[in-house]
Design a protein around this motif. Sequence first.
Motif, PDB file in Angstrom:
ATOM      1  N   LEU A 177     -17.321   7.067 -23.355  1.00 28.68           N
ATOM      2  CA  LEU A 177     -17.030   8.366 -23.948  1.00 28.68           C
ATOM      3  C   LEU A 177     -17.785   8.534 -25.266  1.00 28.68           C
ATOM      4  O   LEU A 177     -18.085   7.552 -25.945  1.00 28.68           O
ATOM      5  N   PRO A 178     -18.080   9.775 -25.642  1.00 30.81           N
ATOM      6  CA  PRO A 178     -18.779  10.003 -26.910  1.00 30.81           C
ATOM      7  C   PRO A 178     -17.891   9.689 -28.110  1.00 30.81           C
ATOM      8  O   PRO A 178     -16.685   9.941 -28.088  1.00 30.81           O
ATOM      9  N   ALA A 179     -18.512   9.158 -29.141  1.00 27.68           N
ATOM     10  CA  ALA A 179     -17.809   8.967 -30.406  1.00 27.68           C
ATOM     11  C   ALA A 179     -17.925  10.224 -31.257  1.00 27.68           C
ATOM     12  O   ALA A 179     -17.070  10.502 -32.100  1.00 27.68           O
ATOM     13  N   ALA A 180     -18.997  10.985 -31.023  1.00 24.26           N
ATOM     14  CA  ALA A 180     -19.218  12.230 -31.765  1.00 24.26           C
ATOM     15  C   ALA A 180     -20.095  13.148 -30.932  1.00 24.26           C
ATOM     16  O   ALA A 180     -20.950  12.683 -30.172  1.00 24.26           O
ATOM     17  N   HIS A 212     -26.946  23.296 -26.080  1.00 24.47           N
ATOM     18  CA  HIS A 212     -26.888  21.975 -25.457  1.00 24.47           C
ATOM     19  C   HIS A 212     -25.955  21.074 -26.268  1.00 24.47           C
ATOM     20  O   HIS A 212     -25.660  21.342 -27.433  1.00 24.47           O
ATOM     21  N   VAL A 213     -25.505  19.987 -25.647  1.00 25.82           N
ATOM     22  CA  VAL A 213     -24.585  19.067 -26.316  1.00 25.82           C
ATOM     23  C   VAL A 213     -25.321  17.784 -26.684  1.00 25.82           C
ATOM     24  O   VAL A 213     -25.913  17.131 -25.826  1.00 25.82           O
ATOM     25  N   PHE A 214     -25.272  17.455 -27.955  1.00 29.32           N
ATOM     26  CA  PHE A 214     -25.858  16.219 -28.462  1.00 29.32           C
ATOM     27  C   PHE A 214     -24.729  15.336 -28.987  1.00 29.32           C
ATOM     28  O   PHE A 214     -23.667  15.826 -29.368  1.00 29.32           O
ATOM     29  N   GLY A 215     -24.962  14.039 -29.013  1.00 30.61           N
ATOM     30  CA  GLY A 215     -23.925  13.167 -29.541  1.00 30.61           C
ATOM     31  C   GLY A 215     -24.300  11.706 -29.481  1.00 30.61           C
ATOM     32  O   GLY A 215     -25.433  11.337 -29.152  1.00 30.61           O
ATOM     33  N   THR A 216     -23.310  10.879 -29.786  1.00 32.34           N
ATOM     34  CA  THR A 216     -23.477   9.429 -29.769  1.00 32.34           C
ATOM     35  C   THR A 216     -22.358   8.815 -28.948  1.00 32.34           C
ATOM     36  O   THR A 216     -21.186   9.149 -29.142  1.00 32.34           O
ATOM     37  N   LEU A 217     -22.713   7.933 -28.033  1.00 36.12           N
ATOM     38  CA  LEU A 217     -21.703   7.267 -27.222  1.00 36.12           C
ATOM     39  C   LEU A 217     -20.979   6.209 -28.040  1.00 36.12           C
ATOM     40  O   LEU A 217     -21.583   5.491 -28.834  1.00 36.12           O
ATOM     41  N   GLY A 218     -19.660   6.125 -27.834  1.00 37.38           N
ATOM     42  CA  GLY A 218     -18.874   5.087 -28.476  1.00 37.38           C
ATOM     43  C   GLY A 218     -18.683   3.911 -27.531  1.00 37.38           C
ATOM     44  O   GLY A 218     -19.362   3.793 -26.514  1.00 37.38           O
ATOM     45  N   HIS A 219     -17.725   3.054 -27.853  1.00 44.42           N
ATOM     46  CA  HIS A 219     -17.463   1.876 -27.020  1.00 44.42           C
ATOM     47  C   HIS A 219     -16.310   2.116 -26.044  1.00 44.42           C
ATOM     48  O   HIS A 219     -16.127   1.340 -25.110  1.00 44.42           O
ATOM     49  N   GLU A 220     -15.545   3.182 -26.263  1.00 46.88           N
ATOM     50  CA  GLU A 220     -14.397   3.450 -25.397  1.00 46.88           C
ATOM     51  C   GLU A 220     -14.852   3.914 -24.018  1.00 46.88           C
ATOM     52  O   GLU A 220     -15.713   4.779 -23.889  1.00 46.88           O
ATOM     53  N   LYS A 221     -14.246   3.330 -22.989  1.00 41.14           N
ATOM     54  CA  LYS A 221     -14.540   3.721 -21.614  1.00 41.14           C
ATOM     55  C   LYS A 221     -13.595   4.850 -21.181  1.00 41.14           C
ATOM     56  O   LYS A 221     -12.476   4.968 -21.682  1.00 41.14           O
ATOM     57  N   ALA A 222     -14.069   5.666 -20.271  1.00 42.95           N
ATOM     58  CA  ALA A 222     -13.240   6.748 -19.740  1.00 42.95           C
ATOM     59  C   ALA A 222     -12.013   6.162 -19.042  1.00 42.95           C
ATOM     60  O   ALA A 222     -12.106   5.138 -18.364  1.00 42.95           O
ATOM     61  N   ASN A 223     -10.881   6.830 -19.203  1.00 38.76           N
ATOM     62  CA  ASN A 223      -9.632   6.374 -18.605  1.00 38.76           C
ATOM     63  C   ASN A 223      -9.061   7.503 -17.745  1.00 38.76           C
ATOM     64  O   ASN A 223      -8.533   8.485 -18.259  1.00 38.76           O
ATOM     65  N   GLY A 256     -16.941  12.132 -20.320  1.00 35.38           N
ATOM     66  CA  GLY A 256     -18.208  11.426 -20.461  1.00 35.38           C
ATOM     67  C   GLY A 256     -19.363  12.346 -20.116  1.00 35.38           C
ATOM     68  O   GLY A 256     -19.173  13.488 -19.710  1.00 35.38           O
ATOM     69  N   ILE A 257     -20.577  11.842 -20.272  1.00 37.71           N
ATOM     70  CA  ILE A 257     -21.751  12.675 -20.024  1.00 37.71           C
ATOM     71  C   ILE A 257     -22.010  12.788 -18.525  1.00 37.71           C
ATOM     72  O   ILE A 257     -21.819  11.836 -17.774  1.00 37.71           O
ATOM     73  N   LEU A 258     -22.452  13.974 -18.115  1.00 37.00           N
ATOM     74  CA  LEU A 258     -22.684  14.224 -16.693  1.00 37.00           C
ATOM     75  C   LEU A 258     -24.061  13.720 -16.271  1.00 37.00           C
ATOM     76  O   LEU A 258     -24.206  13.002 -15.290  1.00 37.00           O
ATOM     77  N   PHE A 259     -25.083  14.128 -17.018  1.00 41.82           N
ATOM     78  CA  PHE A 259     -26.453  13.696 -16.733  1.00 41.82           C
ATOM     79  C   PHE A 259     -27.164  13.184 -17.986  1.00 41.82           C
ATOM     80  O   PHE A 259     -28.309  12.775 -17.924  1.00 41.82           O
ATOM     81  N   GLY A 260     -26.508  13.288 -19.114  1.00 40.49           N
ATOM     82  CA  GLY A 260     -27.156  13.114 -20.406  1.00 40.49           C
ATOM     83  C   GLY A 260     -28.129  11.952 -20.516  1.00 40.49           C
ATOM     84  O   GLY A 260     -27.881  10.860 -20.025  1.00 40.49           O
ATOM     85  N   ARG A 261     -29.224  12.218 -21.164  1.00 39.58           N
ATOM     86  CA  ARG A 261     -30.212  11.177 -21.437  1.00 39.58           C
ATOM     87  C   ARG A 261     -29.748  10.376 -22.649  1.00 39.58           C
ATOM     88  O   ARG A 261     -29.454  10.931 -23.697  1.00 39.58           O
ATOM     89  N   VAL A 262     -29.716   9.061 -22.506  1.00 37.27           N
ATOM     90  CA  VAL A 262     -29.221   8.193 -23.570  1.00 37.27           C
ATOM     91  C   VAL A 262     -30.345   7.266 -24.024  1.00 37.27           C
ATOM     92  O   VAL A 262     -31.004   6.628 -23.202  1.00 37.27           O
ATOM     93  N   ASN A 263     -30.550   7.184 -25.342  1.00 35.84           N
ATOM     94  CA  ASN A 263     -31.573   6.262 -25.838  1.00 35.84           C
ATOM     95  C   ASN A 263     -30.946   4.915 -26.191  1.00 35.84           C
ATOM     96  O   ASN A 263     -29.740   4.701 -26.014  1.00 35.84           O
ATOM     97  N   GLU A 264     -31.752   4.007 -26.698  1.00 33.64           N
ATOM     98  CA  GLU A 264     -31.282   2.641 -26.941  1.00 33.64           C
ATOM     99  C   GLU A 264     -30.228   2.555 -28.042  1.00 33.64           C
ATOM    100  O   GLU A 264     -29.487   1.574 -28.136  1.00 33.64           O
ATOM    101  N   THR A 265     -30.126   3.575 -28.881  1.00 31.30           N
ATOM    102  CA  THR A 265     -29.124   3.559 -29.954  1.00 31.30           C
ATOM    103  C   THR A 265     -27.830   4.263 -29.552  1.00 31.30           C
ATOM    104  O   THR A 265     -26.908   4.370 -30.358  1.00 31.30           O
ATOM    105  N   GLY A 266     -27.765   4.753 -28.313  1.00 27.52           N
ATOM    106  CA  GLY A 266     -26.545   5.399 -27.841  1.00 27.52           C
ATOM    107  C   GLY A 266     -26.495   6.893 -28.063  1.00 27.52           C
ATOM    108  O   GLY A 266     -25.496   7.537 -27.731  1.00 27.52           O
ATOM    109  N   HIS A 267     -27.562   7.458 -28.618  1.00 26.34           N
ATOM    110  CA  HIS A 267     -27.605   8.906 -28.794  1.00 26.34           C
ATOM    111  C   HIS A 267     -27.938   9.567 -27.452  1.00 26.34           C
ATOM    112  O   HIS A 267     -28.782   9.077 -26.700  1.00 26.34           O
ATOM    113  N   PHE A 268     -27.262  10.675 -27.170  1.00 24.70           N
ATOM    114  CA  PHE A 268     -27.485  11.330 -25.884  1.00 24.70           C
ATOM    115  C   PHE A 268     -27.706  12.830 -26.054  1.00 24.70           C
ATOM    116  O   PHE A 268     -27.393  13.422 -27.092  1.00 24.70           O
ATOM    117  N   TYR A 269     -28.237  13.408 -24.986  1.00 21.91           N
ATOM    118  CA  TYR A 269     -28.515  14.846 -24.937  1.00 21.91           C
ATOM    119  C   TYR A 269     -28.097  15.345 -23.563  1.00 21.91           C
ATOM    120  O   TYR A 269     -28.623  14.897 -22.553  1.00 21.91           O
TER     121      TYR A 269
END
Length: 221
Positions: free
Chosen positions: A17-20, A27-38, A88-101
């Motif tokens: 799930l996103p942390a922010a 469009h939706v931008f953000g950063t993935l956190g460590h929490e998994k979808a429940n 969580g993200i549906l198709f979002g592109r995620v880079n190595e730092t966890g940022h997604f689009y």
Amino acid sequence: MKSYYVIQASLRYYGRLPAATEVIGGHVFGTLGHEKANATRWKEPPHERLANLPTYDTRGAQLVRTTKPAVSGLGESKAIEAFVRRHGILFGRVNETGHFYEDAVRFANAQELLRRAWSGDGAAIREIEEQVEDALEAHPSVRAGGIEVATENLWSFICVLFLRDQAARKTKLCQNPDCSNPYFLQQRKGQKYCSHKCAVLMNVRRFRERQANAISIQKGG
């Protein structure tokens, strides 16, 4: 001798799930956190939620907010953001730092495909079947009592859930033409409405129509 066996399988989604999040240019931008979808925290299944997210119909001179079947257009950015934060993200592109689009256009295209399939479009159902084939992992699971099928791809998870419910003939459209959440999963045989509220509204509407017709006939007589 049988050449196949029936094996029980469970399906698990383990996307993060996103942390922010923030909306920029629709469009939706953000950063993935460590929490998994429940999934136990979801009030409704993600395929039902995605189908019912509002969109803006772009066919007319003005944008009209709608959830009607077979209407495609612009996704509502805040609704997309809320969906991403919850599931969580549906198709979002995620880079190595966890940022997604999360691309709103691709999101809307997936939603349109799901709506068409939910409405019984055979071509859309086949397309969903094709899209889900390569994104699942299967491995033995003692806890599941057979095979556990897992994915971190939310769209694949949604496709599998839809195909399961569509095969069971549970994917229905509410018979209230003004329903704001017309895509629902049938809980009992013969269920025509998504909720008791819609059923009551339509019963009242039919009653008033009969009354109006009776009055019209009396006046005409």
